[in-house]
Motif scaffolding. Structure first.
Motif, PDB file in Angstrom:
ATOM      1  N   GLU A 288      -6.949   5.574   2.642  1.00 36.24           N
ATOM      2  CA  GLU A 288      -8.927   5.373   2.471  1.00 36.24           C
ATOM      3  C   GLU A 288      -9.727   4.345   2.063  1.00 36.24           C
ATOM      4  O   GLU A 288     -10.606   3.933   2.489  1.00 36.24           O
ATOM      5  N   ALA A 289      -9.415   5.777   0.543  1.00 33.29           N
ATOM      6  CA  ALA A 289      -9.797   4.875  -0.655  1.00 33.29           C
ATOM      7  C   ALA A 289     -10.083   2.893  -0.031  1.00 33.29           C
ATOM      8  O   ALA A 289     -10.440   2.707  -0.695  1.00 33.29           O
TER       9      ALA A 289
ATOM     10  N   ALA B  49     -12.596  -0.343  -0.285  1.00 34.38           N
ATOM     11  CA  ALA B  49     -12.736  -1.318  -1.210  1.00 34.38           C
ATOM     12  C   ALA B  49     -12.695  -2.174  -0.810  1.00 34.38           C
ATOM     13  O   ALA B  49     -13.767  -3.287  -0.968  1.00 34.38           O
ATOM     14  N   ALA B  50     -11.431  -2.753  -0.127  1.00 42.30           N
ATOM     15  CA  ALA B  50     -11.660  -4.417   0.335  1.00 42.30           C
ATOM     16  C   ALA B  50     -12.260  -4.576   0.840  1.00 42.30           C
ATOM     17  O   ALA B  50     -12.954  -5.700   1.929  1.00 42.30           O
ATOM     18  N   ARG B  51     -12.651  -3.750   2.216  1.00 38.01           N
ATOM     19  CA  ARG B  51     -14.109  -4.185   3.356  1.00 38.01           C
ATOM     20  C   ARG B  51     -15.527  -4.609   2.314  1.00 38.01           C
ATOM     21  O   ARG B  51     -15.833  -4.795   3.075  1.00 38.01           O
ATOM     22  N   ARG B  52     -15.523  -3.239   1.762  1.00 34.77           N
ATOM     23  CA  ARG B  52     -16.726  -3.672   0.852  1.00 34.77           C
ATOM     24  C   ARG B  52     -16.725  -5.428   0.331  1.00 34.77           C
ATOM     25  O   ARG B  52     -17.482  -6.000   0.003  1.00 34.77           O
ATOM     26  N   ALA B  53     -15.334  -5.213  -0.242  1.00 34.98           N
ATOM     27  CA  ALA B  53     -15.180  -6.597  -0.425  1.00 34.98           C
ATOM     28  C   ALA B  53     -15.644  -7.658   0.313  1.00 34.98           C
ATOM     29  O   ALA B  53     -16.072  -9.169  -0.146  1.00 34.98           O
ATOM     30  N   PHE B  54     -14.759  -7.997   1.376  1.00 37.56           N
ATOM     31  CA  PHE B  54     -15.027  -8.860   2.485  1.00 37.56           C
ATOM     32  C   PHE B  54     -16.062  -8.862   2.642  1.00 37.56           C
ATOM     33  O   PHE B  54     -17.037 -10.355   3.206  1.00 37.56           O
ATOM     34  N   ALA B  55     -17.090  -8.265   2.673  1.00 36.49           N
ATOM     35  CA  ALA B  55     -18.589  -8.342   3.575  1.00 36.49           C
ATOM     36  C   ALA B  55     -19.758  -8.998   2.783  1.00 36.49           C
ATOM     37  O   ALA B  55     -20.094  -9.840   3.013  1.00 36.49           O
TER      38      ALA B  55
ATOM     39  N   LEU C 296     -10.606 -12.731  -9.563  1.00 35.17           N
ATOM     40  CA  LEU C 296     -10.719 -11.893  -8.490  1.00 35.17           C
ATOM     41  C   LEU C 296     -12.189 -10.660  -8.687  1.00 35.17           C
ATOM     42  O   LEU C 296     -11.915 -10.235  -8.891  1.00 35.17           O
ATOM     43  N   PRO C 297     -12.159 -10.863  -7.192  1.00 39.06           N
ATOM     44  CA  PRO C 297     -13.384  -9.886  -6.959  1.00 39.06           C
ATOM     45  C   PRO C 297     -13.265  -8.265  -7.463  1.00 39.06           C
ATOM     46  O   PRO C 297     -11.482  -8.255  -6.293  1.00 39.06           O
ATOM     47  N   LYS C 298     -13.351  -7.287  -7.221  1.00 36.28           N
ATOM     48  CA  LYS C 298     -13.336  -6.411  -7.479  1.00 36.28           C
ATOM     49  C   LYS C 298     -13.237  -5.589  -6.081  1.00 36.28           C
ATOM     50  O   LYS C 298     -13.992  -5.814  -4.983  1.00 36.28           O
TER      51      LYS C 298
END
Length: 468
Positions: A31-32, A36-42, A182-184
């Motif tokens: 879930e975490a 994190a991946a969703r925030r980076a993609f946004a 590479l973004p966090k």
């Protein structure tokens, strides 16, 4: 089974020694990682910046290449394959990253004029968060053939590797996460010994796409579990590859090549040569040649200089595969080479060759993931194709002949996603690979592999036209 957060030993299948340890995760970590991946993609900084993505991929390829030797040794210790195969896997992976780095800045759409002053522009956009579920048999290569196109397309990723090869997966990703730019949160790793994280990736609404390599049974379950969210799927599943050898082929030359294609990764490869179909007049010669080559194969630890074939991935696999091979030997028309467990130490099996005519037998139909080869005869081109296509699988096959027209006729008639002519098992980053029927959906490698991580968006505008 270890609980979440507990340390788990990774064992060398050649001797049972501990290679290292990893911390087992599960649902909470998944879930975490997805969040994190969703925030980076946004953020458009990654998804809409192909130049940055190319720079990151090129930096990753260079960093991975510098670590080839230590990573190859770790891969052999954790997976068991011979060191030369591990080195080759790292080298092919570096090549694949550079290939997709080249495509990252060439994600071209197109524009159409529908009517005077009416324009439709088609853009290629990243699908979103990609969940990558990676097997243990070629863990570096199979990670990178999904992750490199995902990143090139602009996706972010959550990776769930097989527990048996968690250490080498983590080591490979460390060469990426150290690359500037590479973004966090763009790349996330979840390690587990069970299936909670993987199942959550498949079902989670915030995961837009799943790339999975593994068995047909698990792939079918993934399709069912992903159905409520209608996410995109790329599935490379089981295979039962046939090698069709015609009477003009040089038996002595190709027998060692066929054995090499059958025993790569100790037979634990989806495209392994599992059925060898030989035109009837050459069947005795092929049987004798294969027997000679197989009986000379040196089985041993992957780090041993003399080893040509290492152990299976673990004791559980050794026991399961050995049991199926023993059943095959009991039912086969002829046992040409009788393999088995060579000693008490390690997950080793020596190779087995059986000759058999009834293609409906379980060992001609079932993917037995280990060092078993089935030898069959055929009469004509049509007979060979009917025999080879009589399976639920359709991943790969090969045709061996000096007659170029015959090779193409047969290759076109085979219901497989990959057909090699006078070769077997060659996979290249530039050329799409994948299966027909129950061997999967979608494609990996090539431009087609990149497109699996993309969506096509139409933007329409009516601007009018000047009537001068």
């Amino acid at each position: 089974m270890p609980g979440q957060g507990e340390w788990v030993d990774s064992l060398d299948p050649a001797n049972g020694e501990r290679v290292g340890r990893f911390s087992a995760g599960g649902l909470a970590e998944a879930e975490a990682a997805i969040a994190a991946a969703r925030r980076a993609f946004a953020r458009p900084h990654w998804a809409q910046n192909p130049r940055l993505r190319q720079q990151v991929l090129l930096g990753w390829a260079d960093a991975l290449e510098r670590e080839t030797e230590p990573l190859a040794h770790l891969l052999t210790r954790e997976n068991g394959k011979v060191l030369a195969q591990s080195r080759g896997e790292i080298e092919r992976s570096v090549s694949a990253i550079r290939y997709y780095a080249g495509l990252a800045r060439n994600l071209a759409g197109h524009a159409l004029e529908i009517a005077p002053g009416e324009f439709a522009t088609i853009l290629k956009e990243p699908v979103g968060v990609a969940g990558l579920i990676i097997p243990w048999n070629a863990p570096v290569n199979l990670l990178i053939r999904s992750l490199a196109p995902a990143l090139a397309a602009g996706c972010t990723a959550v990776i769930k590797p097989a527990p048996q090869t968690s250490l080498v997966t983590a080591a490979v990703l460390r060469t990426l996460t150290g690359v500037e730019g590479l973004p966090k949160g763009a790349v996330n790793l979840v390690l587990e010994t069970g299936h909670a994280a993987a199942r959550h990736l498949v079902a989670a609404p915030d995961v837009d796409m799943i790339s999975f390599t593994g068995s047909t049974a698990v792939g079918s379950q993934i399709m069912a579990d992903a159905a409520p969210t209608l996410k995109k799927l790329s599935l490379e599943l089981g295979g039962k590859s046939c090698c069709i050898v015609f009477d003009d082929a040089d038996i002595e030359d190709i027998a060692p090549k066929l054995v090499g294609a059958a025993l790569a990764i100790s037979g634990q490869q989806c495209v392994a040569a599992r059925r060898i179909l030989v035109q009837r007049s050459h069947l005795p010669a092929m049987k004798a040649a294969l027997k000679r080559v197989l009986e000379a194969i040196k089985v041993g630890p992957g780090l041993a200089d003399t080893a040509q074939m290492g152990p299976l991935i673990d004791r559980a696999a050794q026991n399961a595969v050995h049991a199926r091979i023993e059943q095959a030997k009991a039912e086969a028309d002829e046992v040409v080479v009788s393999g088995g467990v060579p000693g008490a130490e390690g997950a080793f099996l020596t190779p087995t060759l059986v000759a058999h005519e009834n293609r409906q037998s379980f060992f001609c139909q079932e993917e037995i993931f280990g060092p078993l080869i089935v030898l069959e005869g055929f009469e004509t081109e049509e007979d060979a194709v009917v025999r080879a296509n009589d399976t639920v699988f359709g991943l790969s096959a090969s045709v061996w002949t000096r007659d170029g027209a015959r090779a193409w006729r047969v290759a076109r008639a085979l219901a497989d996603g990959i057909v090699w002519i006078n070769d077997h098992g060659r996979l290249n980053a530039e050329a799409a690979a994948g299966g027909y029927r129950r061997s999967g959906i979608g494609r990996l490698y090539g431009v087609e592999g990149l497109e699996d991580f993309q969506e096509a968006k139409q933007i329409f505008q009516s601007v009018g036209a000047l009537d001068i």
